[in-house]
Design a protein around this motif. Structure first.
Motif, PDB file in Angstrom:
ATOM      1  N   THR A   1       0.844  -1.185   0.000  1.00  0.00           N
ATOM      2  CA  THR A   1       0.000   0.000   0.000  1.00  0.00           C
ATOM      3  C   THR A   1       0.887   1.246   0.000  1.00  0.00           C
ATOM      4  O   THR A   1       2.109   1.170   0.211  1.00  0.00           O
ATOM      5  N   ALA A   2       0.254   2.400  -0.194  1.00  0.00           N
ATOM      6  CA  ALA A   2       0.995   3.666  -0.114  1.00  0.00           C
ATOM      7  C   ALA A   2       1.582   3.847   1.283  1.00  0.00           C
ATOM      8  O   ALA A   2       2.699   4.363   1.439  1.00  0.00           O
ATOM      9  N   ALA A   3       0.842   3.423   2.307  1.00  0.00           N
ATOM     10  CA  ALA A   3       1.352   3.518   3.680  1.00  0.00           C
ATOM     11  C   ALA A   3       2.616   2.677   3.855  1.00  0.00           C
ATOM     12  O   ALA A   3       3.528   3.063   4.596  1.00  0.00           O
ATOM     13  N   ASP A   4       2.690   1.538   3.176  1.00  0.00           N
ATOM     14  CA  ASP A   4       3.892   0.703   3.248  1.00  0.00           C
ATOM     15  C   ASP A   4       5.095   1.426   2.648  1.00  0.00           C
ATOM     16  O   ASP A   4       6.216   1.322   3.165  1.00  0.00           O
ATOM     17  N   ILE A   5       4.880   2.138   1.550  1.00  0.00           N
ATOM     18  CA  ILE A   5       5.975   2.875   0.914  1.00  0.00           C
ATOM     19  C   ILE A   5       6.520   3.914   1.885  1.00  0.00           C
ATOM     20  O   ILE A   5       7.744   4.081   2.028  1.00  0.00           O
ATOM     21  N   ARG A   6       5.628   4.603   2.572  1.00  0.00           N
ATOM     22  CA  ARG A   6       6.058   5.585   3.566  1.00  0.00           C
ATOM     23  C   ARG A   6       6.788   4.899   4.719  1.00  0.00           C
ATOM     24  O   ARG A   6       7.791   5.409   5.227  1.00  0.00           O
ATOM     25  N   ASP A   7       6.297   3.749   5.128  1.00  0.00           N
ATOM     26  CA  ASP A   7       6.917   2.995   6.216  1.00  0.00           C
ATOM     27  C   ASP A   7       8.319   2.546   5.840  1.00  0.00           C
ATOM     28  O   ASP A   7       9.251   2.631   6.659  1.00  0.00           O
ATOM     29  N   ILE A   8       8.483   2.076   4.617  1.00  0.00           N
ATOM     30  CA  ILE A   8       9.799   1.651   4.127  1.00  0.00           C
ATOM     31  C   ILE A   8      10.772   2.828   4.177  1.00  0.00           C
ATOM     32  O   ILE A   8      11.904   2.713   4.652  1.00  0.00           O
ATOM     33  N   HIS A   9      10.337   3.973   3.671  1.00  0.00           N
ATOM     34  CA  HIS A   9      11.178   5.162   3.642  1.00  0.00           C
ATOM     35  C   HIS A   9      11.550   5.606   5.060  1.00  0.00           C
ATOM     36  O   HIS A   9      12.698   5.961   5.339  1.00  0.00           O
ATOM     37  N   ARG A  10      10.580   5.546   5.971  1.00  0.00           N
ATOM     38  CA  ARG A  10      10.820   5.960   7.362  1.00  0.00           C
ATOM     39  C   ARG A  10      11.793   5.010   8.063  1.00  0.00           C
ATOM     40  O   ARG A  10      12.693   5.451   8.786  1.00  0.00           O
TER      41      ARG A  10
END
Length: 214
Positions: A64-73
Motif C-alpha cells: 500500500t501507499a502507507a507501506d511505501i512511507r513505512d519503508i522510507h521511514r
C-alpha cells in the motif's frame, strides 16, 4: 526567501541544507556535510533495515501507499526528520519536473488503487508478467517522486521485495548505477506516456544478472 510555486517553503525542514555543506547536503540529524559521507550513511542505513523489511513484507503481502512511507521511514528515519513524509516542495532532475508536491497524496492513493493493488503480491508464475509488474510499479513510483530524497532507492527496495515475492533472488541494480544510468532515466521518462517497454527490458536484464550472481 526560496519559493516553491506561490508558497514560501524556506522554513520547511526538507527545504533546508545542512549548514556548512555548501547546499550539497540536506539538513540531517547526523550533522553530515559531505555528499559522499551522506551516500555512505544512507547505504549503511539501508543495510541495517533490509533484513527486517524482508521479514515484514512476505510473499503474501499486498503493498500500500502507507507501506511505501513505512519503508522510507525505516530506512532514513535516523537521518532525516521528514523521512516517511510526503514532500512539500517541488523537485526536478535537470529540466525534467516530477509530480507537483500538492498532487503527491492523491497520486499515491491512485498508485495504490491502480498499480499496487494490481501487481502485489507479485506472485506471477510467468517471468514476463513479473517483469511487467516490476517495471510499471517502479516507473510510476519514481515519476510521482513522493519524498524529498531517496525516491529511486525506495522504488528499488519495493522492486526487491516484489521480486522476492516472485521467488527471485535479491535484484542487482548495479548496472543502472553505472553503464545503464542514462538508459534507466530514459526508461523512466518513457513512462510519462505509459510506455513501460524500455523499463521492462532493463528489468529483464537485471533479473538475468541477479540470477547469474545468486
Amino acid at each position: 526567501m526560496k519559493k516553491d510555486g506561490r508558497y514560501d517553503v524556506s522554513d520547511l525542514p526538507e527545504a533546508q541544507f545542512e549548514p556548512g555543506s555548501n547546499e550539497q547536503v540536506l539538513r540531517n540529524r547526523l550533522g553530515i556535510k559531505s555528499p559522499n559521507e551522506m551516500d555512505d550513511a544512507e547505504a549503511r542505513a539501508l543495510g541495517k533495515v533490509m533484513t527486517g523489511l524482508v521479514r515484514k513484507y512476505d510473499e503474501r503481502h499486498n503493498f500500500t501507499a502507507a507501506d511505501i512511507r513505512d519503508i522510507h521511514r525505516h530506512w532514513l528515519g535516523e537521518i532525516y526528520e521528514w523521512a516517511g513524509e510526503y514532500r512539500q516542495v517541488n523537485v526536478s532532475k535537470g529540466e525534467f519536473p516530477f509530480a507537483a508536491a500538492a498532487r503527491v497524496p492523491d497520486l499515491m492513493a491512485e498508485y495504490e488503487r491502480n498499480v499496487l493493488a494490481r501487481y502485489t503480491p507479485c506472485n506471477f508464475k510467468d517471468r514476463v508478467d513479473v517483469t511487467r509488474a516490476l517495471a510499471e510499479t517502479h516507473v510510476e513510483l519514481v515519476l510521482i517522486h513522493p519524498f524529498r530524497e531517496g525516491n529511486g532507492r525506495a522504488a528499488r527496495i519495493l522492486s526487491i521485495l516484489m521480486a522476492l515475492q516472485a521467488g527471485l533472488p535479491p535484484l542487482n541494480f548495479s548496472s543502472i548505477a553505472e553503464e545503464k544510468k542514462q538508459e534507466y532515466f530514459s526508461a523512466v521518462q518513457a513512462g510519462l506516456d505509459k510506455n513501460y517497454a524500455p523499463m521492462e527490458r532493463l528489468f529483464a536484464e537485471i533479473i538475468e544478472r541477479s540470477l547469474g550472481s545468486s
